[in-house]
Motif scaffolding. Structure first.
Motif, PDB file in Angstrom:
ATOM      1  N   TYR A  53       0.832  -1.207   0.000  1.00  0.00           N
ATOM      2  CA  TYR A  53       0.000   0.000   0.000  1.00  0.00           C
ATOM      3  C   TYR A  53       0.868   1.258   0.000  1.00  0.00           C
ATOM      4  CZ  TYR A  53      -3.953   2.979   1.479  1.00  0.00           C
ATOM      5  OH  TYR A  53      -4.925   3.946   1.578  1.00  0.00           O
ATOM      6  N   LEU A  54       1.870   1.257   0.845  1.00  0.00           N
ATOM      7  CA  LEU A  54       2.785   2.395   0.921  1.00  0.00           C
ATOM      8  C   LEU A  54       3.554   2.575  -0.389  1.00  0.00           C
ATOM      9  CD1 LEU A  54       3.748   4.578   2.913  1.00  0.00           C
ATOM     10  CD2 LEU A  54       5.532   2.995   3.624  1.00  0.00           C
ATOM     11  N   ALA A  55       4.024   1.475  -0.966  1.00  0.00           N
ATOM     12  CA  ALA A  55       4.778   1.544  -2.227  1.00  0.00           C
ATOM     13  C   ALA A  55       3.908   2.057  -3.369  1.00  0.00           C
ATOM     14  CB  ALA A  55       5.339   0.160  -2.578  1.00  0.00           C
ATOM     15  N   VAL A  56       2.691   1.545  -3.479  1.00  0.00           N
ATOM     16  CA  VAL A  56       1.778   1.996  -4.541  1.00  0.00           C
ATOM     17  C   VAL A  56       1.431   3.465  -4.337  1.00  0.00           C
ATOM     18  CG1 VAL A  56      -0.576   1.731  -5.451  1.00  0.00           C
ATOM     19  CG2 VAL A  56       0.853  -0.282  -5.071  1.00  0.00           C
ATOM     20  N   SER A  57       1.176   3.856  -3.100  1.00  0.00           N
ATOM     21  CA  SER A  57       0.848   5.252  -2.808  1.00  0.00           C
ATOM     22  C   SER A  57       1.967   6.185  -3.232  1.00  0.00           C
ATOM     23  CB  SER A  57       0.552   5.428  -1.313  1.00  0.00           C
ATOM     24  OG  SER A  57      -0.608   4.727  -0.960  1.00  0.00           O
ATOM     25  N   TRP A  58       3.196   5.823  -2.889  1.00  0.00           N
ATOM     26  CA  TRP A  58       4.317   6.701  -3.233  1.00  0.00           C
ATOM     27  C   TRP A  58       4.680   6.633  -4.715  1.00  0.00           C
ATOM     28  CZ3 TRP A  58       6.171  10.922  -1.222  1.00  0.00           C
ATOM     29  CH2 TRP A  58       5.777  11.238   0.076  1.00  0.00           C
ATOM     30  N   ALA A  59       4.402   5.527  -5.372  1.00  0.00           N
ATOM     31  CA  ALA A  59       4.573   5.488  -6.831  1.00  0.00           C
ATOM     32  C   ALA A  59       3.628   6.497  -7.476  1.00  0.00           C
ATOM     33  CB  ALA A  59       4.299   4.079  -7.364  1.00  0.00           C
ATOM     34  N   LEU A  60       2.404   6.569  -6.978  1.00  0.00           N
ATOM     35  CA  LEU A  60       1.436   7.524  -7.513  1.00  0.00           C
ATOM     36  C   LEU A  60       1.806   8.964  -7.158  1.00  0.00           C
ATOM     37  CD1 LEU A  60      -1.757   5.392  -6.956  1.00  0.00           C
ATOM     38  CD2 LEU A  60      -0.976   6.296  -9.157  1.00  0.00           C
ATOM     39  N   VAL A  61       2.393   9.175  -5.993  1.00  0.00           N
ATOM     40  CA  VAL A  61       2.856  10.524  -5.630  1.00  0.00           C
ATOM     41  C   VAL A  61       3.922  10.978  -6.631  1.00  0.00           C
ATOM     42  CG1 VAL A  61       4.114  11.908  -3.915  1.00  0.00           C
ATOM     43  CG2 VAL A  61       2.299  10.348  -3.173  1.00  0.00           C
ATOM     44  N   GLY A  62       4.896  10.133  -6.886  1.00  0.00           N
ATOM     45  CA  GLY A  62       5.955  10.495  -7.843  1.00  0.00           C
ATOM     46  C   GLY A  62       5.402  10.739  -9.227  1.00  0.00           C
ATOM     47  N   LEU A  63       4.507   9.889  -9.649  1.00  0.00           N
ATOM     48  CA  LEU A  63       3.917  10.017 -10.979  1.00  0.00           C
ATOM     49  C   LEU A  63       3.093  11.293 -11.118  1.00  0.00           C
ATOM     50  CD1 LEU A  63       3.721   8.566 -13.671  1.00  0.00           C
ATOM     51  CD2 LEU A  63       1.738   7.348 -12.785  1.00  0.00           C
ATOM     52  N   MET A 102      -3.806   2.823  -9.659  1.00  0.00           N
ATOM     53  CA  MET A 102      -4.989   3.396  -9.011  1.00  0.00           C
ATOM     54  C   MET A 102      -5.964   2.301  -8.559  1.00  0.00           C
ATOM     55  SD  MET A 102      -5.851   6.894 -11.118  1.00  0.00           S
ATOM     56  CE  MET A 102      -7.287   7.295 -10.104  1.00  0.00           C
ATOM     57  N   VAL A 103      -6.160   1.292  -9.375  1.00  0.00           N
ATOM     58  CA  VAL A 103      -7.056   0.194  -9.002  1.00  0.00           C
ATOM     59  C   VAL A 103      -6.485  -0.559  -7.796  1.00  0.00           C
ATOM     60  CG1 VAL A 103      -8.014  -2.026  -9.760  1.00  0.00           C
ATOM     61  CG2 VAL A 103      -8.095  -0.034 -11.282  1.00  0.00           C
ATOM     62  N   THR A 104      -5.181  -0.804  -7.809  1.00  0.00           N
ATOM     63  CA  THR A 104      -4.527  -1.473  -6.681  1.00  0.00           C
ATOM     64  C   THR A 104      -4.648  -0.631  -5.424  1.00  0.00           C
ATOM     65  OG1 THR A 104      -2.972  -2.558  -8.176  1.00  0.00           O
ATOM     66  CG2 THR A 104      -2.337  -2.435  -5.849  1.00  0.00           C
ATOM     67  N   GLU A 105      -4.423   0.679  -5.550  1.00  0.00           N
ATOM     68  CA  GLU A 105      -4.531   1.572  -4.396  1.00  0.00           C
ATOM     69  C   GLU A 105      -5.947   1.564  -3.820  1.00  0.00           C
ATOM     70  OE1 GLU A 105      -3.430   6.184  -3.424  1.00  0.00           O
ATOM     71  OE2 GLU A 105      -4.661   5.791  -5.191  1.00  0.00           O
ATOM     72  N   LEU A 106      -6.942   1.597  -4.679  1.00  0.00           N
ATOM     73  CA  LEU A 106      -8.328   1.582  -4.220  1.00  0.00           C
ATOM     74  C   LEU A 106      -8.648   0.271  -3.493  1.00  0.00           C
ATOM     75  CD1 LEU A 106     -11.080   3.032  -4.145  1.00  0.00           C
ATOM     76  CD2 LEU A 106     -11.585   1.948  -6.353  1.00  0.00           C
ATOM     77  N   ALA A 107      -8.263  -0.845  -4.089  1.00  0.00           N
ATOM     78  CA  ALA A 107      -8.512  -2.148  -3.462  1.00  0.00           C
ATOM     79  C   ALA A 107      -7.798  -2.255  -2.109  1.00  0.00           C
ATOM     80  CB  ALA A 107      -8.062  -3.266  -4.396  1.00  0.00           C
ATOM     81  N   LEU A 108      -6.551  -1.829  -2.074  1.00  0.00           N
ATOM     82  CA  LEU A 108      -5.802  -1.888  -0.814  1.00  0.00           C
ATOM     83  C   LEU A 108      -6.378  -0.939   0.230  1.00  0.00           C
ATOM     84  CD1 LEU A 108      -2.143  -2.183  -2.142  1.00  0.00           C
ATOM     85  CD2 LEU A 108      -3.429  -3.923  -0.861  1.00  0.00           C
TER      86      LEU A 108
END
Length: 180
Positions: A53-63, A102-108
């Motif tokens: 969750y943290l990794a996906v969140s920060w990937a989206l922050v960078g993007l 985004m889908v992974t972040e929502l599910a998590l």
């Protein structure tokens, strides 16, 4: 990170093993997880999911920062003749990266809420994600649909300006997750 479910581990007879350990729930009742249920202990599964969750969140922050500061402003510098091709390429390539994240972040986000009995922290993170989705579908996507017809400086400017909603929310959520 957010605690998973308030469970503490107790290992019978010395060293822990995957096949013979007990978990004590918050009421002090032992819960035995058998190897057939899952070979990864609950407390470890929670930790893995939190890290994901943290990794996906920060990937989206960078993007989102790259999109906010580089990609969207670059629309202004593309000639009208090349704009449709450029914008089409942008949409296809960004969607291939952003949509799975985004889908992974929502599910998590929902999983974290369920695992933590809808704590305030988990719900705040979920609300940030839901607001990002609303902004995406109600503001950014309609602006992109307009740009699919051709270069429109006002639409580009509005896209840059309104994208700050997502940039601030994703960044705030990322920082929040690091602090809790």
């Amino acid at each position: 990170m957010i605690p998973c479910d308030g469970v503490s581990k107790v290992f019978p007879e010395g060293e822990p093993s995957i096949s013979n350990y007990q978990m004590m729930d918050t009421a002090g009742e032992p819960r035995l997880f058998r190897r057939a249920e899952c070979c990864i202990p609950q407390f470890l599964r929670c930790r893995i999911m939190e890290q994901l969750y943290l990794a996906v969140s920060w990937a989206l922050v960078g993007l989102i920062w790259v999109i906010q500061l580089v990609k969207y402003p670059a629309f202004h510098f593309v000639t009208e003749e090349r704009f449709l091709k450029y914008h089409g390429h942008h949409e296809r390539s960004i969607t291939a990266i952003v949509l799975p994240l985004m889908v992974t972040e929502l599910a998590l986000s929902f999983w974290i809420c369920l695992q933590n009995d809808w704590t305030l922290e988990a719900v705040c993170a979920l609300l940030a994600v839901l607001t990002i989705w609303l902004s995406t579908f109600l503001i950014q996507i309609p602006l992109h649909r307009k740009l699919e017809k051709g270069k429109d400086e006002k639409a580009i400017e509005k896209l840059v300006r309104t994208n700050w909603i997502r940039t601030i929310l994703w960044t705030g959520k990322g920082i929040f997750l690091l602090l809790i």
